[in-house]
Design a protein around this motif. Structure first.
Motif, PDB file in Angstrom:
ATOM      1  N   GLU A 313       0.608  -1.275   0.031  1.00 47.41           N
ATOM      2  CA  GLU A 313      -0.196   0.047   0.013  1.00 47.41           C
ATOM      3  C   GLU A 313       0.939   1.188   0.194  1.00 47.41           C
ATOM      4  O   GLU A 313       2.026   1.268   0.580  1.00 47.41           O
ATOM      5  CB  GLU A 313      -0.791  -0.157   1.212  1.00 47.41           C
ATOM      6  N   ARG A 314       0.328   2.386  -0.879  1.00 47.40           N
ATOM      7  CA  ARG A 314       0.860   3.667  -0.635  1.00 47.40           C
ATOM      8  C   ARG A 314      -0.104   4.668  -0.329  1.00 47.40           C
ATOM      9  O   ARG A 314      -1.387   4.423  -0.588  1.00 47.40           O
ATOM     10  CB  ARG A 314       1.590   4.093  -1.941  1.00 47.40           C
ATOM     11  N   PHE A 315       0.520   5.780   0.501  1.00 46.43           N
ATOM     12  CA  PHE A 315      -0.557   6.577   0.945  1.00 46.43           C
ATOM     13  C   PHE A 315      -0.182   8.238   0.756  1.00 46.43           C
ATOM     14  O   PHE A 315       0.986   8.571   0.354  1.00 46.43           O
ATOM     15  CB  PHE A 315      -0.601   6.468   2.549  1.00 46.43           C
ATOM     16  N   PHE A 316      -1.213   8.801   0.587  1.00 44.86           N
ATOM     17  CA  PHE A 316      -1.141  10.596   0.373  1.00 44.86           C
ATOM     18  C   PHE A 316      -0.740  11.080   1.890  1.00 44.86           C
ATOM     19  O   PHE A 316      -1.062  10.359   2.931  1.00 44.86           O
ATOM     20  CB  PHE A 316      -2.666  10.926  -0.024  1.00 44.86           C
ATOM     21  N   PRO A 317      -0.292  12.097   1.621  1.00 44.05           N
ATOM     22  CA  PRO A 317       0.178  12.819   3.001  1.00 44.05           C
ATOM     23  C   PRO A 317      -0.960  12.978   3.974  1.00 44.05           C
ATOM     24  O   PRO A 317      -0.537  13.123   5.262  1.00 44.05           O
ATOM     25  CB  PRO A 317       0.676  14.175   2.598  1.00 44.05           C
ATOM     26  N   ASP A 318      -2.193  13.149   3.500  1.00 41.05           N
ATOM     27  CA  ASP A 318      -3.268  13.228   4.371  1.00 41.05           C
ATOM     28  C   ASP A 318      -3.554  11.741   5.074  1.00 41.05           C
ATOM     29  O   ASP A 318      -4.571  11.742   5.939  1.00 41.05           O
ATOM     30  CB  ASP A 318      -4.425  13.897   3.736  1.00 41.05           C
ATOM     31  N   GLY A 319      -3.181  10.608   4.778  1.00 42.99           N
ATOM     32  CA  GLY A 319      -3.428   9.669   5.048  1.00 42.99           C
ATOM     33  C   GLY A 319      -4.356   8.522   4.102  1.00 42.99           C
ATOM     34  O   GLY A 319      -4.505   7.359   4.298  1.00 42.99           O
TER      35      GLY A 319
END
Length: 385
Positions: A313-319
């Motif tokens: 999984e990869r995530f954006f800075p806001d989660g």
């Protein structure tokens, strides 16, 4: 070409040629037949200077007694033989000064060896024994202070560690070349037991280690400028619990948690204290996570051995989730989904052993731009009109 050949000839080293005689008879030491059954002395002379370069004693065709040799530049040696084998004392000289004494038994170097500096000071003492692990060695500086010591010459152990019992008082003290202490080692029954303290060349303490019966036991600390550089816990000589590396300001840089000789967990930090990387091991399965310098999770992947296996999984800075996919034996397997930063889907595809079998893609406005099925070779399945 002729100039190159001339240069090579002029720069080649000149080797002295020796002529050897047994009594009044010339002999060739490279031909064993010339000294077969000979008893007496053989002397060799430099063909150009006529100086004696070698003398040796034979008995019934075998070296027996003392051999003396010397080379241009001032190096020389003396070696005792018995029945063609090195047996007895060996001495080595440079510029007429003794630099080494050792002993041989039946062509094997055994017993005491002493090595000296050019000023005549003893700088190394060796006691060769069989088996090799029972041999001991000591190194000294010009003032006679002990700088290092240990057991074994092929596989060597420092004094007081493992089975290297050291005969001498406690504490055992080592010195740097200029006379400052390098280590103070507490011993019990010849093995390191209690505290060992080490110092840098300026005499500043740079480490503390604790031992029990020659094995590390408890806390080990490396220091730099009075601050911890690395620390680790040991049990019966093996790392157990946390091993920590530090930044120069003393903050944690990396923490490795050891269990049963394996790193069960590894955590790295940014210098601001935020978590940077984490690896958790369960058998041969690994879960790796990466973070930004605010400590926000950026990426999480699962491995089996060295290959990806399981979810990634990869995530954006806001989660929010940017990518969700799965692997088997290092290849994409199953469903793969990616998203725009507002949470709307970007891709939804299906994979089998690293090959896409079907997939949909959307633009940032939510419009469907691709809806295809694929063969194993990657070509699109044609849709019926």
């Amino acid at each position: 070409m002729r100039l190159l050949l001339l240069t090579l000839l002029l720069s080649a080293p000149a080797f002295a040629i020796d002529d050897c005689v047994a009594g009044e008879r010339q002999v060739d030491l490279n031909n064993g037949a010339s000294t077969e059954n000979y008893t007496g002395f053989v002397r060799c002379f430099d063909r150009d200077t006529k100086e004696e370069t070698r003398s040796m004693s034979y008995s019934r065709g075998k070296l027996h007694g003392r051999e003396k040799r010397k080379w241009p530049g001032g190096a020389s040696m003396e070696q005792e033989y018995r029945d063609g084998k090195r047996h007895g004392e060996y001495r080595k000289y440079e510029d007429g000064k003794l630099i080494e004494i050792s002993h041989y038994v039946d062509d094997r170097e055994l017993g005491e060896t002493l090595r000296y500096s050019k000023t005549g000071k003893l700088i190394r003492k060796i006691d060769r024994r069989e088996p090799d692990a029972t041999s001991t060695w000591q190194d000294f500086d010009e003032a006679g202070r002990l700088t290092e010591a240990g057991c074994g010459l092929q596989a060597s152990w420092p004094a007081g560690l493992k089975d290297c019992r050291w005969k001498g008082p406690s504490p055992l003290v080592f010195f740097h070349p200029k006379g400052e202490k390098s280590a103070v080692i507490e011993l019990r029954d010849g093995l390191r037991h209690g505290l060992t303290t080490t110092f840098d060349r300026e005499g500043v303490k740079d480490g503390e280690q604790r031992y029990a019966k020659g094995l590390r036991e408890g806390l080990f600390v490396d220091l730099q400028d009075g601050k911890p550089r690395r620390s680790a816990n040991y049990a019966a000589g093996e790392k157990s619990g946390d091993e920590t590396e530090y930044f120069s300001d003393g903050s944690k840089k990396k923490v490795t948690t050891w269990r049963a000789r394996e790193p069960a967990k590894v955590t790295e930090y940014f210098q601001n204290g935020a978590k940077k990387f984490e690896q958790v091991r369960d058998g041969d399965q690994l879960i790796e996570s990466r973070f930004d310098d605010d400590g926000q999770l950026e990426d999480r992947a699962q491995f089996r051995g060295r290959e990806r296996a399981g979810p990634h999984e990869r995530f954006f800075p806001d989660g929010g989730t940017a990518l969700r996919e799965s692997y088997a034996e290092g290849r994409l397997q199953g469903r793969r989904q990616s998203y725009f930063d507002d949470g709307r889907p970007e891709e939804d595809s299906t994979w089998d052993r690293g090959h896409v079998t079907a997939g949909k893609r959307w633009d940032s406005d939510g419009g469907l731009v691709e809806d295809e099925a694929f063969y194993e070779d990657g070509s699109r399945k044609k849709k019926k009109p």
